[in-house]
Motif scaffolding. Sequence first.
Motif, short mmCIF file in Angstrom:
data_model
loop_
_atom_site.label_atom_id
_atom_site.label_comp_id
_atom_site.label_asym_id
_atom_site.label_seq_id
_atom_site.Cartn_x
_atom_site.Cartn_y
_atom_site.Cartn_z
N MET A 158 0.83 -1.21 0.00
CA MET A 158 0.00 0.00 0.00
C MET A 158 0.87 1.26 0.00
SD MET A 158 -2.81 -1.29 2.80
CE MET A 158 -3.70 0.23 2.98
N LEU A 159 1.91 1.25 0.81
CA LEU A 159 2.83 2.40 0.87
C LEU A 159 3.46 2.65 -0.50
CD1 LEU A 159 4.50 1.69 4.30
CD2 LEU A 159 3.26 3.78 3.72
N ALA A 160 3.97 1.59 -1.11
CA ALA A 160 4.63 1.73 -2.41
C ALA A 160 3.64 2.24 -3.46
CB ALA A 160 5.21 0.39 -2.83
N GLN A 161 2.43 1.72 -3.44
CA GLN A 161 1.42 2.16 -4.40
C GLN A 161 1.10 3.65 -4.19
OE1 GLN A 161 -2.18 -0.15 -4.32
NE2 GLN A 161 -3.10 0.99 -6.00
N GLU A 162 0.91 4.05 -2.94
CA GLU A 162 0.63 5.47 -2.63
C GLU A 162 1.78 6.36 -3.08
OE1 GLU A 162 -1.59 8.67 -1.13
OE2 GLU A 162 -2.22 6.58 -1.33
N MET A 163 3.00 5.85 -2.97
CA MET A 163 4.19 6.62 -3.30
C MET A 163 4.53 6.56 -4.78
SD MET A 163 6.54 5.51 -0.07
CE MET A 163 6.07 5.88 1.61
N GLY A 164 3.82 5.69 -5.52
CA GLY A 164 4.07 5.57 -6.95
C GLY A 164 5.36 4.87 -7.29
N ILE A 165 5.79 3.95 -6.42
CA ILE A 165 7.01 3.18 -6.67
C ILE A 165 6.73 1.70 -6.46
CG2 ILE A 165 8.55 5.08 -6.03
CD1 ILE A 165 8.91 3.82 -3.28
N LYS A 166 7.67 0.87 -6.86
CA LYS A 166 7.53 -0.57 -6.63
C LYS A 166 7.90 -0.89 -5.18
CE LYS A 166 8.41 -1.72 -11.35
NZ LYS A 166 9.01 -2.53 -12.34
N SER A 167 7.32 -1.96 -4.66
CA SER A 167 7.56 -2.33 -3.27
C SER A 167 9.04 -2.42 -2.96
CB SER A 167 6.87 -3.65 -2.94
OG SER A 167 5.47 -3.50 -3.02
N GLY A 168 9.81 -3.04 -3.84
CA GLY A 168 11.24 -3.18 -3.61
C GLY A 168 11.97 -1.86 -3.58
N PHE A 214 14.06 3.33 2.78
CA PHE A 214 13.80 2.96 4.17
C PHE A 214 14.14 1.49 4.37
CE2 PHE A 214 10.70 6.22 2.99
CZ PHE A 214 10.91 7.17 3.97
N LYS A 215 14.60 1.17 5.56
CA LYS A 215 14.95 -0.20 5.91
C LYS A 215 13.70 -1.07 5.99
CE LYS A 215 16.06 -0.95 10.13
NZ LYS A 215 16.68 -0.80 11.43
N ASP A 216 12.64 -0.54 6.63
CA ASP A 216 11.40 -1.29 6.81
C ASP A 216 10.28 -0.33 7.18
OD1 ASP A 216 11.95 -0.64 9.48
OD2 ASP A 216 12.61 -2.67 10.00
N LYS A 217 9.09 -0.87 7.40
CA LYS A 217 7.92 -0.04 7.72
C LYS A 217 8.13 0.70 9.04
CE LYS A 217 3.58 -1.39 8.93
NZ LYS A 217 2.26 -2.03 8.86
N GLN A 218 8.80 0.08 9.97
CA GLN A 218 9.09 0.70 11.26
C GLN A 218 9.93 1.97 11.08
OE1 GLN A 218 8.85 1.33 15.14
NE2 GLN A 218 7.84 -0.46 14.31
N GLU A 219 10.89 1.92 10.18
CA GLU A 219 11.71 3.10 9.91
C GLU A 219 10.89 4.21 9.26
OE1 GLU A 219 15.61 4.51 7.37
OE2 GLU A 219 15.52 2.41 7.99
N ILE A 220 9.90 3.84 8.48
CA ILE A 220 9.02 4.84 7.87
C ILE A 220 8.22 5.55 8.96
CG2 ILE A 220 7.09 5.24 6.29
CD1 ILE A 220 8.09 2.74 4.72
N LEU A 221 7.67 4.76 9.88
CA LEU A 221 6.93 5.34 10.99
C LEU A 221 7.81 6.29 11.79
CD1 LEU A 221 4.42 5.53 12.81
CD2 LEU A 221 5.26 3.47 14.01
N ALA A 222 9.02 5.86 12.10
CA ALA A 222 9.94 6.71 12.85
C ALA A 222 10.27 7.99 12.07
CB ALA A 222 11.22 5.94 13.19
#
Length: 189
Positions: free
Chosen positions: A30-40, A46-54
């Motif tokens: 969902m994050l990648a789609q919202e950002m217009g990029i591929k999941s990879g 960002f290292k992971d979803k936790q780092e995005i939250l931080a």
Amino acid sequence: MNASPRRKELTRLAAQLFVQEGFDKTTVRMLAQEMGIKSGSLFHHFKDKQEILAAVIEEGTHNALRIARRALESSPADPEARLRTMARAHLETLFTDRNAHVVALFEWRRLDDEAKAHLSHLRDAYEALWVDVIDAALEAGLIHGDRFLVSRFVLGALNWTVRWYDPAGPRTPDDLADELVAMIIPMKR
């Protein structure tokens, strides 16, 4: 914190999605789609979803500190004016960077221990600005009560405005700051 413009934009989009869906329900896809990029590609930034939250919380807290410090620098020295200035600065932060602050308020508990340890100094620095202003108002006899409770009540009231305040409505953030100060300072006799 990597402050590249692209990472800042991705952080802004993540904050929006975390507000809409909640941190737990937001997937990397969902994050990648919202950002217009591929999941990879997300993991290039960002290292992971936790780092995005931080990153969302860190960006929002840095903005809050910057706005509050700038406001206090140009504020009159009297305790009542500084109290109003901090209330207005807090509201400005909430309304100009709403998503980051809603995430910080409601998703802080989702941070892992390492991120909490890293971000606590920023939160503490912001709260210290409030403590100084509240201490000055207490010492001047403008307000009464326990500093800890006063600060929690004031910040709680201000933070809750993200739920009910309508920027297109009849009241301005200055009106809200004035009303808050009027409520906590007893009427002069």
